[in-house]
Motif scaffolding. Structure first.
Motif, PDB file in Angstrom:
ATOM      1  N   HIS A 171       0.846  -1.190   0.000  1.00 18.53           N
ATOM      2  CA  HIS A 171       0.000   0.000   0.000  1.00 18.53           C
ATOM      3  C   HIS A 171       0.880   1.238   0.000  1.00 18.53           C
ATOM      4  CE1 HIS A 171      -2.451  -3.156   1.757  1.00 18.53           C
ATOM      5  NE2 HIS A 171      -3.510  -2.506   1.332  1.00 18.53           N
ATOM      6  N   THR A 172       0.553   2.203  -0.826  1.00 20.14           N
ATOM      7  CA  THR A 172       1.239   3.496  -0.783  1.00 20.14           C
ATOM      8  C   THR A 172       0.177   4.554  -0.573  1.00 20.14           C
ATOM      9  OG1 THR A 172       2.803   2.631  -2.371  1.00 20.14           O
ATOM     10  CG2 THR A 172       2.854   4.995  -1.993  1.00 20.14           C
ATOM     11  N   THR A 173       0.411   5.396   0.376  1.00 18.93           N
ATOM     12  CA  THR A 173      -0.613   6.382   0.700  1.00 18.93           C
ATOM     13  C   THR A 173       0.050   7.632   1.232  1.00 18.93           C
ATOM     14  OG1 THR A 173      -2.419   6.871   2.186  1.00 18.93           O
ATOM     15  CG2 THR A 173      -0.874   5.219   2.925  1.00 18.93           C
ATOM     16  N   ALA A 174      -0.677   8.708   1.141  1.00 22.40           N
ATOM     17  CA  ALA A 174      -0.162   9.943   1.712  1.00 22.40           C
ATOM     18  C   ALA A 174      -0.799  10.186   3.072  1.00 22.40           C
ATOM     19  CB  ALA A 174      -0.447  11.106   0.763  1.00 22.40           C
ATOM     20  N   SER A 175      -1.742   9.353   3.433  1.00 20.63           N
ATOM     21  CA  SER A 175      -2.519   9.641   4.636  1.00 20.63           C
ATOM     22  C   SER A 175      -2.083   8.756   5.799  1.00 20.63           C
ATOM     23  CB  SER A 175      -4.007   9.412   4.327  1.00 20.63           C
ATOM     24  OG  SER A 175      -4.651   8.893   5.451  1.00 20.63           O
ATOM     25  N   ALA A 176      -1.681   9.369   6.863  1.00 21.71           N
ATOM     26  CA  ALA A 176      -1.244   8.628   8.050  1.00 21.71           C
ATOM     27  C   ALA A 176      -2.414   7.860   8.653  1.00 21.71           C
ATOM     28  CB  ALA A 176      -0.650   9.586   9.077  1.00 21.71           C
ATOM     29  N   ALA A 177      -3.626   8.449   8.567  1.00 25.29           N
ATOM     30  CA  ALA A 177      -4.799   7.802   9.166  1.00 25.29           C
ATOM     31  C   ALA A 177      -5.103   6.484   8.460  1.00 25.29           C
ATOM     32  CB  ALA A 177      -6.011   8.723   9.081  1.00 25.29           C
ATOM     33  N   GLU A 178      -4.979   6.514   7.125  1.00 24.43           N
ATOM     34  CA  GLU A 178      -5.261   5.296   6.378  1.00 24.43           C
ATOM     35  C   GLU A 178      -4.255   4.209   6.734  1.00 24.43           C
ATOM     36  OE1 GLU A 178      -5.510   5.862   2.118  1.00 24.43           O
ATOM     37  OE2 GLU A 178      -5.476   3.677   1.886  1.00 24.43           O
ATOM     38  N   ALA A 179      -2.992   4.600   6.843  1.00 27.14           N
ATOM     39  CA  ALA A 179      -1.949   3.654   7.206  1.00 27.14           C
ATOM     40  C   ALA A 179      -2.221   3.065   8.578  1.00 27.14           C
ATOM     41  CB  ALA A 179      -0.594   4.344   7.189  1.00 27.14           C
ATOM     42  N   ASP A 180      -2.709   3.911   9.452  1.00 23.38           N
ATOM     43  CA  ASP A 180      -3.010   3.479  10.804  1.00 23.38           C
ATOM     44  C   ASP A 180      -4.065   2.382  10.811  1.00 23.38           C
ATOM     45  OD1 ASP A 180      -1.861   4.306  13.204  1.00 23.38           O
ATOM     46  OD2 ASP A 180      -3.866   4.902  13.909  1.00 23.38           O
ATOM     47  N   SER A 181      -5.100   2.579   9.987  1.00 23.64           N
ATOM     48  CA  SER A 181      -6.169   1.584   9.980  1.00 23.64           C
ATOM     49  C   SER A 181      -5.684   0.295   9.310  1.00 23.64           C
ATOM     50  CB  SER A 181      -7.417   2.163   9.320  1.00 23.64           C
ATOM     51  OG  SER A 181      -7.598   1.623   8.052  1.00 23.64           O
ATOM     52  N   LEU A 182      -4.750   0.415   8.353  1.00 24.57           N
ATOM     53  CA  LEU A 182      -4.209  -0.794   7.716  1.00 24.57           C
ATOM     54  C   LEU A 182      -3.479  -1.658   8.737  1.00 24.57           C
ATOM     55  CD1 LEU A 182      -2.770   0.622   4.372  1.00 24.57           C
ATOM     56  CD2 LEU A 182      -4.640  -1.006   4.623  1.00 24.57           C
ATOM     57  N   ILE A 183      -2.713  -1.023   9.599  1.00 23.76           N
ATOM     58  CA  ILE A 183      -1.940  -1.806  10.564  1.00 23.76           C
ATOM     59  C   ILE A 183      -2.858  -2.347  11.661  1.00 23.76           C
ATOM     60  CG2 ILE A 183      -1.185   0.054  12.129  1.00 23.76           C
ATOM     61  CD1 ILE A 183       1.607  -1.277  12.062  1.00 23.76           C
ATOM     62  N   ALA A 184      -3.912  -1.588  11.983  1.00 33.96           N
ATOM     63  CA  ALA A 184      -4.847  -2.074  13.003  1.00 33.96           C
ATOM     64  C   ALA A 184      -5.599  -3.300  12.503  1.00 33.96           C
ATOM     65  CB  ALA A 184      -5.837  -0.976  13.381  1.00 33.96           C
ATOM     66  N   ARG A 185      -5.937  -3.313  11.214  1.00 37.30           N
ATOM     67  CA  ARG A 185      -6.637  -4.463  10.662  1.00 37.30           C
ATOM     68  C   ARG A 185      -5.704  -5.634  10.424  1.00 37.30           C
ATOM     69  NH1 ARG A 185      -9.512  -0.814   7.368  1.00 37.30           N
ATOM     70  NH2 ARG A 185      -8.390  -1.375   5.478  1.00 37.30           N
ATOM     71  N   GLY A 186      -4.418  -5.363  10.512  1.00 34.00           N
ATOM     72  CA  GLY A 186      -3.463  -6.441  10.304  1.00 34.00           C
ATOM     73  C   GLY A 186      -3.159  -6.678   8.840  1.00 34.00           C
ATOM     74  N   GLU A 187      -3.559  -5.745   7.975  1.00 33.39           N
ATOM     75  CA  GLU A 187      -3.281  -5.946   6.555  1.00 33.39           C
ATOM     76  C   GLU A 187      -1.814  -5.706   6.244  1.00 33.39           C
ATOM     77  OE1 GLU A 187      -5.914  -4.153   3.658  1.00 33.39           O
ATOM     78  OE2 GLU A 187      -7.611  -4.605   4.986  1.00 33.39           O
ATOM     79  N   VAL A 188      -1.174  -4.879   7.030  1.00 30.60           N
ATOM     80  CA  VAL A 188       0.259  -4.686   6.859  1.00 30.60           C
ATOM     81  C   VAL A 188       0.939  -4.915   8.202  1.00 30.60           C
ATOM     82  CG1 VAL A 188       0.045  -3.050   4.954  1.00 30.60           C
ATOM     83  CG2 VAL A 188       0.098  -2.200   7.305  1.00 30.60           C
TER      84      VAL A 188
END
Lengths: 299, 372
Positions: B82-99
């Motif tokens: 995943h590449t994103t400019a948004s810290a919030a989106e990255a945060d939810s990715l790690i919380a879901r365990g996707e990354v």
């Protein structure tokens, strides 16, 4: 309407044909005996009629319900007592009855009444596994008539039960039948067969005789003579295998000699030089004869 | 009579061999299972997982950022999915365990490298399973410096890169935080599956099945009658494990209790139904036990309880997805340690529900209402 009416029941396990083309009719209110040696297919037949086994061939009705499609209705109106005690040994008497009452949706009174009828009220908390054979049998019978079935199927109910308990059990069966219940009971005791209204004899999976006790004996066409002798062993050996003699059975100091042809039989007895007199053919003589015949047919 | 006779021994042996051959399931398991498990676990287990999914948060895409990203990818530890400019989106990715990682390269990274002014990279690692992150993090310093020196040129010595590592959810890397919630799943699985797998075989072995079938009880009733008591057993076990986790191990409990309870319920249900399914297949209690163990081992090994899930090769991960325990571990670690919300754990809960439906349908279709 007949309570049981099945035609051509057939069942194989693997390559072994256990029940072969058995047709059976049982009228309302009668006590029908289901007789035959061990392993002759009695249990399999009963299981097919109460919906526990699917026949390979054949069809019929039990209490007006199709045995192939309406097993559920049959189960609701039939009381089936298995050959081996099959209530829970690790449950108390009352818990077992509660379980059955619960499955049939009976009111709690039913259990209390049953306990009283059985005379088990004081022992209701005893584990079923700790009961003697006779009591286990009474518990099983009580449990399978608790839901007031119209038909009872009893699979060798008196195996391993002492004579007094057996007598009481049969009195109970006759009482139930007098109240209109139809009973099909399998057994291999001859005295029990004689307490049935009609009997059906099955050997090696085939129904070989049916009717009242008198009819079955008459239909067999056997002549029986008793021989009084002080050396039964010797005479028995002499007679066995002689032309016209089908069976020789020692009873103490007398011998029962049976054959299908009275003239040939009398000739054989004369040859042996023993004193003899005509006698009644017993059901046992007939059954052993039938069993031997069907064995010959099998081989 | 002599103390040993070859003939007696031979009689005993042939009797044993005949019995063994008759019990086909046991026979197949005795031969097949050790071999299968040896092959399976021999290849599947990897305590130094590579190619972990990572999210890149990089507002600017200058050459230094690109150099860093490709250098990180070359280590083999990071796969930027995943590449994103948004810290919030990255945060939810790690919380879901996707990354497993979020790598943040700040917008002034390039400028700082050129100025020689301690450039910074933030690496957030999902440390709920501490061993996953350790390998990937340990190599970082060297990789970053190598990448930048190549980019700047041979002669110049770049200012050291300041790599900030956040071990999220389990900052001290305490293994127990990872193990205890997982252990709850393992204990529930063991006991519930084992107990319920005996349910019907016990009836058949004691001869009570015939009577049960002769009475008016439907397959579903019989199934529920068998599994519900064990659901209660499961509830007690859950309470004990949770109390111990909190009281003895001090495992943090940051998520919603309702969500946790719902997830545990779904898992327990799937386990008891699986046990019941086993009991419809086995003929004896012994077989039921063996089938249950046949299920336990791979489930234990491939679910991510013993070894990092992401460390396994793709095919083993696919297999791992077939075990309810895998999904339960994601769920319980997510809720207990990460404070995951409904949306975060929707996927594992849905997976558990699918298991319940599949196992239930199979069990009901396997159940024989006759003695045939």
């Amino acid at each position: 309407m007949n309570v049981i009416e099945v035609q051509g029941l057939t069942k194989s396990f693997g390559t072994r044909k256990v029940v072969d083309d058995v047709s059976l009719t049982v009228e309302k209110g009668e006590i029908a005996g289901f007789l035959g040696p061990n392993g002759s297919g009695k249990t399999t037949c009963i299981r097919m009629m109460c919906g526990l086994l699917t026949p390979d061939a054949g069809h019929g009705r039990v209490l007006g319900h199709d045995i192939l499609r309406e097993q559920r209705q049959i189960k609701l109106q039939v009381g089936y007592m298995t050959q081996k005690f099959s209530f829970y040994e690790d449950l108390s008497i009352r818990e077992n009855l509660n379980f059955v009452a619960g499955l049939y949706g009976l009111p709690p009174d039913a259990v209390r009444d049953t306990l009283e009828d059985l005379g088990l009220t004081s022992r209701r908390d005893q584990l079923a596994g700790s009961l003697s054979g006779g009591w286990k049998q009474r518990l099983a019978l009580a449990a399978c008539i608790m839901h007031k079935p119209q038909l009872l199927m009893l699979d060798e109910p008196t195996a391993g039960v002492d004579p007094k308990a057996r007598r009481e059990f049969w009195d109970e069966i006759h009482e139930l039948s007098a109240r209109g219940l139809t009973v099909l009971v399998s057994t291999h005791y001859m005295d029990e067969a004689e307490r049935c209204h009609r009997i059906n004899y099955i050997a090696y999976g085939r129904l070989v005789a049916h009717g009242t006790v008198g009819q079955v004996i008459r239909d067999a066409g056997l002549a029986t003579y008793t021989v009084e002798t002080d050396r039964p062993g010797l005479v028995a050996r002499q007679l066995a295998g002689a032309p016209g003699v089908d069976q020789v059975a020692p009873f103490g100091t007398t011998l029962h000699v049976t054959g299908t042809d009275p003239a040939a039989l009398e000739a054989a007895l004369r040859e042996a030089g023993v004193a003899w007199q005509p006698s009644e053919t017993s059901l046992e003589d007939v059954f052993i004869r039938l069993m031997e015949q069907s064995q010959d047919n099998m081989t | 009579m002599s103390w040993f006779s070859l003939r007696r021994l031979r009689a005993l042996l042939s009797k044993e061999i005949i019995q063994m051959r008759r019990d086909r399931v046991t026979f197949a398991m005795m031969l097949g299972v050790p071999l299968m498990q040896l092959l399976l676990f021999g290849y599947a287990i990897n305590n130094y997982p590579k190619h972990l999914p990572a999210a890149l948060v990089a507002p600017t895409q200058d050459r230094f950022t690109r150099a860093m990203v490709s250098a990180l990818e070359l280590t083999g530890y990071y796969d930027f999915t995943h590449t994103t400019a948004s810290a919030a989106e990255a945060d939810s990715l790690i919380a879901r365990g996707e990354v497993a990682f979020v790598v943040t390269i700040p917008s002034d990274f390039g400028q700082r490298v050129e100025r020689g002014d301690n450039p910074q990279i933030l690496i957030e690692a999902d440390a709920t399973d501490p061993s996953v992150a350790s390998g990937a993090i340990s190599t970082l310093g060297k990789v970053a410096e190598g990448a930048l020196s190549r980019e700047i040129g041979r002669d110049a010595i770049p200012a050291p890169v300041n790599i900030v590592v956040h071990r999220r959810y389990n900052p001290e890397g305490i293994t127990q935080y990872n193990i205890i919630p997982g252990l709850m799943g393992v204990i529930l699985q063991m006991i519930l599956v084992m107990m319920t797998s005996m349910a019907l075989t016990r009836e058949s072995e004691r001869g009570t099945m015939e009577n049960l079938l002769a009475m008016p009880a439907t397959p579903l009733e019989i199934m529920l009658g068998k599994i519900i008591p064990y659901m209660c057993v499961g509830a007690v076990q859950v309470a004990v494990v949770l109390l111990v986790a909190r009281g003895l191990f001090g495992v943090p409990f940051v998520g919603s209790f309702g969500l946790l309870a719902g997830g545990i319920f779904a898992f327990v249900l799937s386990m008891v139904i699986l046990g019941y399914l086993i009991s419809t297949m086995a003929r004896t209690q012994m077989q039921a036990m063996q089938l249950a163990f046949f299920f336990f081992l791979p489930s234990l090994m491939l679910s991510g309880f013993m070894f990092p899930f992401r460390g396994m090769p793709g095919w083993a991960q696919m297999l791992g997805e077939c075990f309810p325990l895998t999904h339960f571990l994601r769920l319980i670690r997510g809720v207990m340690l990460k404070g995951a919300n409904h949306a975060d754990v929707a996927q594992p809960i849905a997976a558990l529900a699918v298991f319940v439906l599949i196992f239930g349908a199979l069990a009901l279709s396997r159940f024989r209402q006759t003695l045939d």
